[in-house]
Design a protein around this motif. Structure first.
Motif, PDB file in Angstrom:
ATOM      1  N   THR A 109      55.267 -11.041 151.520  1.00 53.52           N
ATOM      2  CA  THR A 109      56.433 -10.573 152.261  1.00 53.52           C
ATOM      3  C   THR A 109      57.336 -11.757 152.583  1.00 53.52           C
ATOM      4  OG1 THR A 109      57.159  -9.221 154.138  1.00 53.52           O
ATOM      5  CG2 THR A 109      55.386 -10.784 154.542  1.00 53.52           C
ATOM      6  N   THR A 110      58.576 -11.473 152.925  1.00 52.96           N
ATOM      7  CA  THR A 110      59.515 -12.554 153.213  1.00 52.96           C
ATOM      8  C   THR A 110      59.144 -13.274 154.501  1.00 52.96           C
ATOM      9  OG1 THR A 110      61.821 -13.098 153.698  1.00 52.96           O
ATOM     10  CG2 THR A 110      61.055 -10.924 154.387  1.00 52.96           C
ATOM     11  N   ILE A 111      59.462 -14.551 154.518  1.00 49.74           N
ATOM     12  CA  ILE A 111      59.352 -15.315 155.760  1.00 49.74           C
ATOM     13  C   ILE A 111      60.743 -15.619 156.312  1.00 49.74           C
ATOM     14  CG2 ILE A 111      59.300 -17.688 154.857  1.00 49.74           C
ATOM     15  CD1 ILE A 111      56.785 -18.082 156.662  1.00 49.74           C
ATOM     16  N   PHE A 112      61.744 -14.890 155.777  1.00 48.63           N
ATOM     17  CA  PHE A 112      63.092 -14.848 156.348  1.00 48.63           C
ATOM     18  C   PHE A 112      63.881 -16.141 156.141  1.00 48.63           C
ATOM     19  CE2 PHE A 112      60.181 -12.791 159.631  1.00 48.63           C
ATOM     20  CZ  PHE A 112      60.101 -11.580 158.961  1.00 48.63           C
ATOM     21  N   HIS A 113      63.801 -16.727 154.944  1.00 49.50           N
ATOM     22  CA  HIS A 113      64.491 -17.986 154.662  1.00 49.50           C
ATOM     23  C   HIS A 113      65.422 -17.878 153.452  1.00 49.50           C
ATOM     24  CE1 HIS A 113      60.877 -20.303 156.637  1.00 49.50           C
ATOM     25  NE2 HIS A 113      61.656 -19.711 157.537  1.00 49.50           N
ATOM     26  N   PRO A 114      66.288 -16.874 153.353  1.00 47.29           N
ATOM     27  CA  PRO A 114      67.154 -16.799 152.166  1.00 47.29           C
ATOM     28  C   PRO A 114      68.193 -17.910 152.148  1.00 47.29           C
ATOM     29  CG  PRO A 114      67.822 -15.161 153.788  1.00 47.29           C
ATOM     30  CD  PRO A 114      66.543 -15.764 154.286  1.00 47.29           C
ATOM     31  N   VAL A 115      68.390 -18.499 150.980  1.00 47.95           N
ATOM     32  CA  VAL A 115      69.362 -19.581 150.803  1.00 47.95           C
ATOM     33  C   VAL A 115      69.950 -19.492 149.398  1.00 47.95           C
ATOM     34  CG1 VAL A 115      67.930 -21.075 152.292  1.00 47.95           C
ATOM     35  CG2 VAL A 115      67.807 -21.344 149.811  1.00 47.95           C
ATOM     36  N   GLY A 116      71.000 -20.281 149.155  1.00 50.77           N
ATOM     37  CA  GLY A 116      71.402 -20.622 147.796  1.00 50.77           C
ATOM     38  C   GLY A 116      72.440 -19.770 147.115  1.00 50.77           C
ATOM     39  N   THR A 117      72.969 -18.716 147.757  1.00 50.74           N
ATOM     40  CA  THR A 117      73.815 -17.745 147.065  1.00 50.74           C
ATOM     41  C   THR A 117      75.267 -18.182 146.919  1.00 50.74           C
ATOM     42  OG1 THR A 117      74.028 -16.642 149.201  1.00 50.74           O
ATOM     43  CG2 THR A 117      72.411 -15.746 147.653  1.00 50.74           C
ATOM     44  N   ALA A 118      75.611 -19.361 147.439  1.00 46.48           N
ATOM     45  CA  ALA A 118      76.944 -19.940 147.221  1.00 46.48           C
ATOM     46  C   ALA A 118      76.764 -21.448 147.100  1.00 46.48           C
ATOM     47  CB  ALA A 118      77.902 -19.587 148.356  1.00 46.48           C
ATOM     48  N   ARG A 119      75.895 -21.824 146.191  1.00 45.80           N
ATOM     49  CA  ARG A 119      75.391 -23.194 146.189  1.00 45.80           C
ATOM     50  C   ARG A 119      76.469 -24.216 145.850  1.00 45.80           C
ATOM     51  NH1 ARG A 119      74.419 -25.371 141.157  1.00 45.80           N
ATOM     52  NH2 ARG A 119      74.293 -23.930 139.390  1.00 45.80           N
ATOM     53  N   MET A 120      76.245 -25.423 146.373  1.00 47.07           N
ATOM     54  CA  MET A 120      77.159 -26.518 146.076  1.00 47.07           C
ATOM     55  C   MET A 120      76.680 -27.275 144.839  1.00 47.07           C
ATOM     56  SD  MET A 120      76.311 -29.149 149.186  1.00 47.07           S
ATOM     57  CE  MET A 120      74.631 -29.457 149.733  1.00 47.07           C
ATOM     58  N   GLY A 121      77.625 -27.921 144.163  1.00 48.20           N
ATOM     59  CA  GLY A 121      77.301 -28.681 142.970  1.00 48.20           C
ATOM     60  C   GLY A 121      78.561 -28.974 142.173  1.00 48.20           C
ATOM     61  N   ASP A 122      78.361 -29.516 140.970  1.00 45.50           N
ATOM     62  CA  ASP A 122      79.509 -29.856 140.126  1.00 45.50           C
ATOM     63  C   ASP A 122      79.431 -29.197 138.749  1.00 45.50           C
ATOM     64  OD1 ASP A 122      77.434 -31.272 139.010  1.00 45.50           O
ATOM     65  OD2 ASP A 122      78.345 -33.251 139.243  1.00 45.50           O
ATOM     66  N   ASP A 123      78.661 -28.115 138.650  1.00 51.40           N
ATOM     67  CA  ASP A 123      78.517 -27.403 137.378  1.00 51.40           C
ATOM     68  C   ASP A 123      79.248 -26.068 137.452  1.00 51.40           C
ATOM     69  OD1 ASP A 123      76.236 -25.120 137.925  1.00 51.40           O
ATOM     70  OD2 ASP A 123      76.020 -26.887 139.210  1.00 51.40           O
ATOM     71  N   PRO A 124      79.389 -25.348 136.340  1.00 51.25           N
ATOM     72  CA  PRO A 124      80.192 -24.117 136.329  1.00 51.25           C
ATOM     73  C   PRO A 124      79.691 -23.011 137.242  1.00 51.25           C
ATOM     74  CG  PRO A 124      79.900 -24.941 134.099  1.00 51.25           C
ATOM     75  CD  PRO A 124      79.012 -25.773 134.967  1.00 51.25           C
ATOM     76  N   LEU A 125      78.395 -23.004 137.581  1.00 49.25           N
ATOM     77  CA  LEU A 125      77.862 -21.954 138.444  1.00 49.25           C
ATOM     78  C   LEU A 125      77.861 -22.348 139.924  1.00 49.25           C
ATOM     79  CD1 LEU A 125      74.908 -20.496 136.340  1.00 49.25           C
ATOM     80  CD2 LEU A 125      77.169 -19.519 136.739  1.00 49.25           C
ATOM     81  N   ALA A 126      78.294 -23.556 140.229  1.00 50.85           N
ATOM     82  CA  ALA A 126      78.399 -23.961 141.628  1.00 50.85           C
ATOM     83  C   ALA A 126      79.568 -23.232 142.283  1.00 50.85           C
ATOM     84  CB  ALA A 126      78.582 -25.469 141.733  1.00 50.85           C
ATOM     85  N   VAL A 127      79.390 -22.836 143.531  1.00 59.21           N
ATOM     86  CA  VAL A 127      80.434 -22.122 144.268  1.00 59.21           C
ATOM     87  C   VAL A 127      81.260 -23.081 145.114  1.00 59.21           C
ATOM     88  CG1 VAL A 127      80.864 -20.302 145.992  1.00 59.21           C
ATOM     89  CG2 VAL A 127      79.085 -19.999 144.247  1.00 59.21           C
ATOM     90  N   THR A 128      80.611 -24.078 145.687  1.00 58.47           N
ATOM     91  CA  THR A 128      81.343 -25.087 146.449  1.00 58.47           C
ATOM     92  C   THR A 128      81.081 -26.468 145.864  1.00 58.47           C
ATOM     93  OG1 THR A 128      79.693 -25.807 148.103  1.00 58.47           O
ATOM     94  CG2 THR A 128      80.821 -23.715 148.516  1.00 58.47           C
TER      95      THR A 128
END
Length: 538
Positions: free
Chosen positions: A473-492
């Motif tokens: 079950t989840t331990i309630f730690h969702p992350v990463g859905t607008a991740r930072m970076g310098d590649d085409p899939l990075a959001v910020t």
């Protein structure tokens, strides 16, 4: 005013912050410290004036409460045999810091060095450690890793369970070192979790950061106000439209809008604004204003395997709270001393270790609890037992969270995709084995532990992975859905600015390129500190 009317003008502010969770509260405090900067903080939830927010054991009852929790559910997860999980998210001032387990955990130095190496200069451990210290009011003496003059209180727990001391000694007998500090960059070891409390009460982000700032005339806080979409003028975000009990409003942002709505809320707001994957936007009928294929992707979370062992010869919360007299004694102890079981964080004893010799640093985390129940909010079991939860700190499975409708009230489709990779299934199998070895140590033999969950029998990788799918079950730690970076899939980018747009920044756990090796509240506070520093620097 009806919701069909045009939005009413809510005025103009320099910075509009969306979401009063861990990061948003920090940001509101730091930015409004400059009296010339006008700041608006918009929160969809309401006041945190609820007893289950502030009494620590109330965590068990805050989750699932529609006043405090969005009450999301995941999509059926293939890796969990098609089960759908409750997915709590704070819907209240303080956000998840008002309903979480209060554990203060930064993760490992290598987590942040990896962020830096993935194209995010300024996010290495040496860069973020001063930001952790900036907000910290630690119970110990100030040193290179801790500070004592910040707003976020970090205290030792105000209770004692002898059976947890025994489990700690059993872990040391296995070769796991005692840890006096999980937050110095290497958290491998066993010890009691430090908590965000003040004298037996939860110390959430509202108390820490909003209370000192809320009387500033240049800070306005609006609650019960859900942001429906951002306003764009070409490639610049100029404001937001939100709805409260009075109707629709449009606010202008002279400098920028900062999304702090979390790993689930932030991608939904982006998509409802026409920012995201064109195929997702087409499905929900929202015109594409700015194509960003990474929005809503890269969802990562810690999956916990809640193994349960019946014991004898030691007290747990099951038997202590199993009678009316026991409950009355617990309540009286808390009323007189703000200590005892009502002051306890949901998990007290922590163990960070390696699931196998092929890992070069701790890759699993235990949350050991002197209680057992079927699910949070359900009654405790009648007989003494321990819950020995284990989670994979660095899962390789990734999922997504996407809007499913142009209606902002429609919950998003959350697909964590747990146990999708062979590597994660291997760690899950090894984690159950590790928990069994811990409870089978000679040091614990006198308590006659009996495995109740998942139950004895299976020993090979395939069957242990199957059991993990049944109990995970989840331990309630969702992350990463607008991740930072310098590649085409990075959001910020590394400055948290949304790629390809002006006037829009993201500051919450959605920007993490990889999940941290520990609980996520402390990193969320740090991200708020970082965002404030970047905005102030210009």
């Amino acid at each position: 005013m009806s919701f069909a009317d045009p939005p009413a003008d809510f005025g103009s502010y320099d910075v509009v912050i969306v979401g009063a969770g861990s990061s948003g509260c920090v940001l509101a405090n730091r930015l409004s410290a400059d009296p010339t900067r006008r700041v608006l903080l918009i929160e969809a939830g309401g006041s945190d004036n609820h007893p289950w927010v502030h009494i620590p054991v109330g965590y068990l009852f805050a989750i699932g409460n529609p006043r405090l929790d969005w009450g999301f559910r995941t999509e059926p997860v293939p890796g969990l045999n098609g089960r759908s999980l409750l997915y709590p998210r704070g819907k209240v001032l303080g956000g998840c810091s008002s309903i979480n387990g209060m554990i203060y955990m930064r993760g490992q130095a290598q987590d942040y060095d990896l962020w830096r190496d993935l194209g995010n200069p300024g996010w290495g451990w040496a860069d973020v450690l001063p930001l952790f210290r900036r907000s910290e009011r630690h119970f110990g003496a100030a040193d290179d890793h801790h500070a004592t003059d910040g707003e976020l209180r970090v205290e030792q727990q105000r209770l004692h369970w002898p059976i947890l001391d025994e489990v700690a000694q059993a872990a040391q007998a296995m070769g796991i070192p005692a840890s006096a500090d999980f937050n110095a960059g290497d958290n491998e070891g066993v010890g009691y979790f430090p908590v965000n409390q003040r004298r037996g009460l939860r110390w959430n982000a509202r108390k820490a950061f909003l209370d000192p700032a809320r009387r500033r005339p240049n800070l306005r806080i609006v609650t019960g106000a859900q942001v429906l979409r951002l306003v764009l003028d070409g490639r610049r975000v100029t404001g937001a439209v939100f709805r409260d009990r009075k109707g629709l409003h449009q606010v202008r942002a002279g400098q920028e809008v900062v999304l702090c709505a979390g790993a689930i809320g932030t991608p939904q707001i982006l998509e409802l604004s026409g920012i995201g994957r064109p195929d997702v936007l087409g499905t929900i009928g929202v015109p594409v204003c700015h194509a960003l294929p990474g929005v809503g992707e890269n969802l990562q979370d810690h999956l916990q395997l809640r193994t349960v062992f019946a014991i004898s010869g030691a007290r747990t919360l099951n038997d202590r709270a199993g009678s009316l007299w026991g409950k009355a004694g617990i309540a009286l102890q808390y009323a007189l001393t703000q200590s005892g079981p009502m002051a306890m964080a949901p998990s007290q004893l922590g163990i960070f270790t390696r699931s196998g010799p092929d890992h070069d640093r701790a890759n699993i985390e235990y949350h050991v609890q002197p209680l057992s129940l079927d699910a949070f909010g359900q009654p405790l079991h009648k007989t003494p037992a321990l819950t020995v939860s284990v989670c994979n700190l660095r899962p390789t499975s990734t999922g997504s969270s996407h809007a499913v409708s142009a209606d902002p009230a429609a919950p998003p489709a959350i697909q964590p995709n747990y146990l999708a990779t062979e590597a994660d299934r291997k760690v899950a199998a090894d984690s159950i084995r590790h928990a069994r070895r811990l409870m089978a140590t000679p040091h614990l033999a006198r308590f006659a532990p009996v495995e109740l969950k998942p139950g004895p029998g299976a020993e090979d990788d395939a069957n242990l992975a199957r059991l993990a799918a049944e109990i995970g079950t989840t331990i309630f730690h969702p992350v990463g859905t607008a991740r930072m970076g310098d590649d085409p899939l990075a959001v910020t980018d590394a400055r948290l600015q949304v790629r390809g747009l002006a006037g829009l920044r993201i500051a919450d756990c959605s920007v993490m390129p990889r999940i941290v090796s520990g609980n996520t509240h402390a990193p969320a506070v740090m991200i708020g500190e970082k965002a404030a520093e970047l905005i102030i620097a210009g």
